[in-house]
Design a protein around this motif. Structure first.
Motif, PDB file in Angstrom:
ATOM      1  N   GLN A 130     -20.781  85.996  50.665  1.00 23.40           N
ATOM      2  CA  GLN A 130     -20.626  85.717  52.211  1.00 23.40           C
ATOM      3  C   GLN A 130     -19.324  86.300  52.901  1.00 23.40           C
ATOM      4  O   GLN A 130     -18.381  86.546  52.248  1.00 23.40           O
ATOM      5  CB  GLN A 130     -20.610  84.280  52.399  1.00 23.40           C
ATOM      6  CG  GLN A 130     -20.396  83.835  53.928  1.00 23.40           C
ATOM      7  CD  GLN A 130     -20.067  82.511  53.962  1.00 23.40           C
ATOM      8  OE1 GLN A 130     -19.997  81.628  53.013  1.00 23.40           O
ATOM      9  NE2 GLN A 130     -19.835  81.855  55.271  1.00 23.40           N
ATOM     10  N   TRP A 131     -19.686  87.023  53.962  1.00 25.42           N
ATOM     11  CA  TRP A 131     -18.520  87.393  54.943  1.00 25.42           C
ATOM     12  C   TRP A 131     -18.301  86.295  56.170  1.00 25.42           C
ATOM     13  O   TRP A 131     -19.281  85.684  56.509  1.00 25.42           O
ATOM     14  CB  TRP A 131     -19.018  88.985  55.605  1.00 25.42           C
ATOM     15  CG  TRP A 131     -19.052  89.980  54.358  1.00 25.42           C
ATOM     16  CD1 TRP A 131     -17.935  90.694  54.252  1.00 25.42           C
ATOM     17  CD2 TRP A 131     -19.882  90.058  53.332  1.00 25.42           C
ATOM     18  NE1 TRP A 131     -18.205  91.679  53.220  1.00 25.42           N
ATOM     19  CE2 TRP A 131     -19.415  91.262  52.850  1.00 25.42           C
ATOM     20  CE3 TRP A 131     -21.147  89.615  53.239  1.00 25.42           C
ATOM     21  CZ2 TRP A 131     -20.284  91.819  51.701  1.00 25.42           C
ATOM     22  CZ3 TRP A 131     -21.707  90.195  52.071  1.00 25.42           C
ATOM     23  CH2 TRP A 131     -21.230  91.012  51.369  1.00 25.42           C
ATOM     24  N   LEU A 132     -17.110  86.188  56.460  1.00 26.97           N
ATOM     25  CA  LEU A 132     -16.547  85.337  57.241  1.00 26.97           C
ATOM     26  C   LEU A 132     -15.623  85.860  58.192  1.00 26.97           C
ATOM     27  O   LEU A 132     -14.717  86.493  57.891  1.00 26.97           O
ATOM     28  CB  LEU A 132     -16.116  84.068  56.736  1.00 26.97           C
ATOM     29  CG  LEU A 132     -15.552  83.076  57.498  1.00 26.97           C
ATOM     30  CD1 LEU A 132     -16.427  81.751  57.416  1.00 26.97           C
ATOM     31  CD2 LEU A 132     -14.280  82.468  57.114  1.00 26.97           C
ATOM     32  N   VAL A 133     -15.993  85.872  59.578  1.00 26.61           N
ATOM     33  CA  VAL A 133     -15.157  86.361  60.819  1.00 26.61           C
ATOM     34  C   VAL A 133     -14.845  85.340  61.703  1.00 26.61           C
ATOM     35  O   VAL A 133     -15.775  84.766  62.299  1.00 26.61           O
ATOM     36  CB  VAL A 133     -15.844  87.696  61.337  1.00 26.61           C
ATOM     37  CG1 VAL A 133     -15.148  88.276  62.504  1.00 26.61           C
ATOM     38  CG2 VAL A 133     -16.209  88.555  60.448  1.00 26.61           C
ATOM     39  N   TYR A 134     -13.759  85.197  62.027  1.00 32.56           N
ATOM     40  CA  TYR A 134     -13.150  84.298  62.845  1.00 32.56           C
ATOM     41  C   TYR A 134     -13.697  84.664  64.500  1.00 32.56           C
ATOM     42  O   TYR A 134     -13.415  85.690  64.899  1.00 32.56           O
ATOM     43  CB  TYR A 134     -11.808  83.894  62.970  1.00 32.56           C
ATOM     44  CG  TYR A 134     -11.193  83.537  61.640  1.00 32.56           C
ATOM     45  CD1 TYR A 134     -12.074  82.427  60.881  1.00 32.56           C
ATOM     46  CD2 TYR A 134      -9.941  83.781  61.244  1.00 32.56           C
ATOM     47  CE1 TYR A 134     -11.572  82.155  59.662  1.00 32.56           C
ATOM     48  CE2 TYR A 134      -9.523  83.230  59.948  1.00 32.56           C
ATOM     49  CZ  TYR A 134     -10.347  82.597  59.143  1.00 32.56           C
ATOM     50  OH  TYR A 134      -9.847  81.853  57.964  1.00 32.56           O
ATOM     51  N   ASP A 135     -13.909  83.554  65.052  1.00 35.24           N
ATOM     52  CA  ASP A 135     -14.538  83.699  66.606  1.00 35.24           C
ATOM     53  C   ASP A 135     -13.053  84.030  67.480  1.00 35.24           C
ATOM     54  O   ASP A 135     -12.077  83.426  67.181  1.00 35.24           O
ATOM     55  CB  ASP A 135     -15.231  82.723  67.086  1.00 35.24           C
ATOM     56  CG  ASP A 135     -15.674  82.798  68.575  1.00 35.24           C
ATOM     57  OD1 ASP A 135     -16.262  83.717  68.809  1.00 35.24           O
ATOM     58  OD2 ASP A 135     -15.110  82.026  69.477  1.00 35.24           O
ATOM     59  N   ARG A 136     -12.952  85.230  68.078  1.00 34.52           N
ATOM     60  CA  ARG A 136     -11.920  85.581  68.986  1.00 34.52           C
ATOM     61  C   ARG A 136     -11.397  84.515  69.752  1.00 34.52           C
ATOM     62  O   ARG A 136     -10.245  84.068  69.789  1.00 34.52           O
ATOM     63  CB  ARG A 136     -12.229  86.687  69.631  1.00 34.52           C
ATOM     64  CG  ARG A 136     -11.060  87.463  70.381  1.00 34.52           C
ATOM     65  CD  ARG A 136     -11.291  88.961  71.107  1.00 34.52           C
ATOM     66  NE  ARG A 136     -12.657  88.913  71.398  1.00 34.52           N
ATOM     67  CZ  ARG A 136     -13.453  89.935  71.112  1.00 34.52           C
ATOM     68  NH1 ARG A 136     -12.830  91.085  70.352  1.00 34.52           N
ATOM     69  NH2 ARG A 136     -14.490  90.169  71.312  1.00 34.52           N
ATOM     70  N   ASP A 137     -12.324  83.956  70.603  1.00 33.51           N
ATOM     71  CA  ASP A 137     -11.900  82.911  71.517  1.00 33.51           C
ATOM     72  C   ASP A 137     -12.068  81.632  71.220  1.00 33.51           C
ATOM     73  O   ASP A 137     -11.768  80.446  71.798  1.00 33.51           O
ATOM     74  CB  ASP A 137     -12.497  83.190  72.915  1.00 33.51           C
ATOM     75  CG  ASP A 137     -14.069  82.689  72.989  1.00 33.51           C
ATOM     76  OD1 ASP A 137     -14.256  82.222  71.858  1.00 33.51           O
ATOM     77  OD2 ASP A 137     -14.801  83.272  73.998  1.00 33.51           O
ATOM     78  N   GLN A 138     -12.609  81.352  70.017  1.00 33.93           N
ATOM     79  CA  GLN A 138     -12.654  79.826  69.396  1.00 33.93           C
ATOM     80  C   GLN A 138     -13.435  79.088  70.246  1.00 33.93           C
ATOM     81  O   GLN A 138     -13.313  77.728  70.102  1.00 33.93           O
ATOM     82  CB  GLN A 138     -11.311  79.245  68.992  1.00 33.93           C
ATOM     83  CG  GLN A 138     -10.493  80.080  67.915  1.00 33.93           C
ATOM     84  CD  GLN A 138     -11.157  80.035  66.545  1.00 33.93           C
ATOM     85  OE1 GLN A 138     -11.284  78.717  65.948  1.00 33.93           O
ATOM     86  NE2 GLN A 138     -11.862  80.818  66.278  1.00 33.93           N
ATOM     87  N   LYS A 139     -14.480  79.435  70.899  1.00 32.94           N
ATOM     88  CA  LYS A 139     -15.458  78.897  71.581  1.00 32.94           C
ATOM     89  C   LYS A 139     -16.803  78.990  71.111  1.00 32.94           C
ATOM     90  O   LYS A 139     -17.166  79.877  70.764  1.00 32.94           O
ATOM     91  CB  LYS A 139     -15.499  79.250  73.052  1.00 32.94           C
ATOM     92  CG  LYS A 139     -14.027  78.945  73.991  1.00 32.94           C
ATOM     93  CD  LYS A 139     -14.199  79.334  75.273  1.00 32.94           C
ATOM     94  CE  LYS A 139     -12.778  79.122  76.175  1.00 32.94           C
ATOM     95  NZ  LYS A 139     -12.815  79.909  77.331  1.00 32.94           N
ATOM     96  N   LEU A 140     -17.646  77.887  71.128  1.00 28.60           N
ATOM     97  CA  LEU A 140     -18.761  77.673  70.599  1.00 28.60           C
ATOM     98  C   LEU A 140     -20.031  78.336  71.462  1.00 28.60           C
ATOM     99  O   LEU A 140     -20.900  78.464  71.105  1.00 28.60           O
ATOM    100  CB  LEU A 140     -19.334  76.448  70.231  1.00 28.60           C
ATOM    101  CG  LEU A 140     -18.523  76.016  68.895  1.00 28.60           C
ATOM    102  CD1 LEU A 140     -18.975  74.256  68.647  1.00 28.60           C
ATOM    103  CD2 LEU A 140     -18.615  76.813  67.711  1.00 28.60           C
ATOM    104  N   THR A 141     -19.461  78.385  72.586  1.00 25.45           N
ATOM    105  CA  THR A 141     -20.410  78.910  73.652  1.00 25.45           C
ATOM    106  C   THR A 141     -20.436  80.339  74.056  1.00 25.45           C
ATOM    107  O   THR A 141     -21.046  80.747  74.943  1.00 25.45           O
ATOM    108  CB  THR A 141     -19.844  77.855  75.245  1.00 25.45           C
ATOM    109  OG1 THR A 141     -18.647  78.041  75.479  1.00 25.45           O
ATOM    110  CG2 THR A 141     -20.329  76.471  74.912  1.00 25.45           C
ATOM    111  N   THR A 142     -19.505  81.173  73.438  1.00 25.73           N
ATOM    112  CA  THR A 142     -19.626  82.374  73.568  1.00 25.73           C
ATOM    113  C   THR A 142     -19.817  83.224  72.460  1.00 25.73           C
ATOM    114  O   THR A 142     -19.368  82.684  71.276  1.00 25.73           O
ATOM    115  CB  THR A 142     -18.263  82.819  74.217  1.00 25.73           C
ATOM    116  OG1 THR A 142     -17.180  82.623  73.348  1.00 25.73           O
ATOM    117  CG2 THR A 142     -17.909  82.320  75.739  1.00 25.73           C
ATOM    118  N   ASP A 143     -20.245  84.491  72.505  1.00 28.99           N
ATOM    119  CA  ASP A 143     -20.442  85.392  71.267  1.00 28.99           C
ATOM    120  C   ASP A 143     -20.428  86.651  71.731  1.00 28.99           C
ATOM    121  O   ASP A 143     -21.016  87.465  70.849  1.00 28.99           O
ATOM    122  CB  ASP A 143     -22.005  85.000  70.840  1.00 28.99           C
ATOM    123  CG  ASP A 143     -22.920  85.263  71.562  1.00 28.99           C
ATOM    124  OD1 ASP A 143     -22.807  85.664  72.579  1.00 28.99           O
ATOM    125  OD2 ASP A 143     -24.237  85.184  71.034  1.00 28.99           O
TER     126      ASP A 143
END
Length: 185
Positions: free
Chosen positions: A115-128
């Motif tokens: 598995q590869w795991l990348v942190y979400d830049r803005d830490q919001k579940l509503t943006t991608d």
């Protein structure tokens, strides 16, 4: 005594690499598919040594003592995760953040997926807008952390060493099972 890669395992990995890296004759496969296949071959080569569990631990992959199963659908498992957090945020096919093992029936572990795991830049579940891709496939997410302190992230699984009847990049594999008493209480 540490186990070593056997000639049969090396041969199997070589055949897998050859099959994955072989060019396709179909006109439906474009440059992205060629790149995806080349990256998959790279991942095979980079993770072959982790068929020997001790090699993964020696390279910094920390084993979780619990087997992870699909609590929602109850239709498969990931197996035992082994994380190497120095590879968090990697989209390098040679550097997965996690390896997944299953019990081999002899008291050891068999590598089944990565598995590869990348942190979400803005830490919001509503943006991608920062969704990464690898192997021609977009990562799933953003997802909330799976444990306290884990950031919102994207994840991409690859069932490299055990076929997943649901698909190469599906999260859970119905062909992987957790033994009784091995899951997190």
């Amino acid at each position: 005594m540490a186990r070593r890669l056997t000639p049969a395992l090396i041969a199997a990995a070589s055949l897998a690499l050859a099959a994955v890296a072989a060019p396709t004759a179909s006109a439906d496969h474009g440059a992205a598919t060629g790149r995806a296949l080349a990256d998959r071959a790279t991942a095979y080569g980079a993770t072959a040594k982790y068929q020997v569990h001790a090699n993964a631990v020696a390279d910094g992959y920390v084993p979780d003592k619990y087997c992870v199963f699909d609590r929602v659908g109850r239709t498969g498992a990931l197996g035992y995760p082994h994380f190497n957090h120095k590879y968090d945020n990697s989209v390098d096919p040679k550097k997965p953040a996690a390896l997944y093992y299953e019990d081999d029936g002899r008291g050891g572990k068999r590598l089944v997926g990565v598995q590869w795991l990348v942190y979400d830049r803005d830490q919001k579940l509503t943006t991608d807008d920062d969704r990464p891709a690898l192997f021609g496939t977009a990562f799933k997410g953003p997802k909330p952390g799976n444990f306290p302190g884990q950031p919102v992230h994207y994840a991409l699984h690859l069932w490299l060493w055990k076929k997943n009847p649901r698909g190469l990049h599906e999260t859970f594999n119905p062909a992987v099972a957790c033994l009784p008493g091995t899951t997190r209480p």
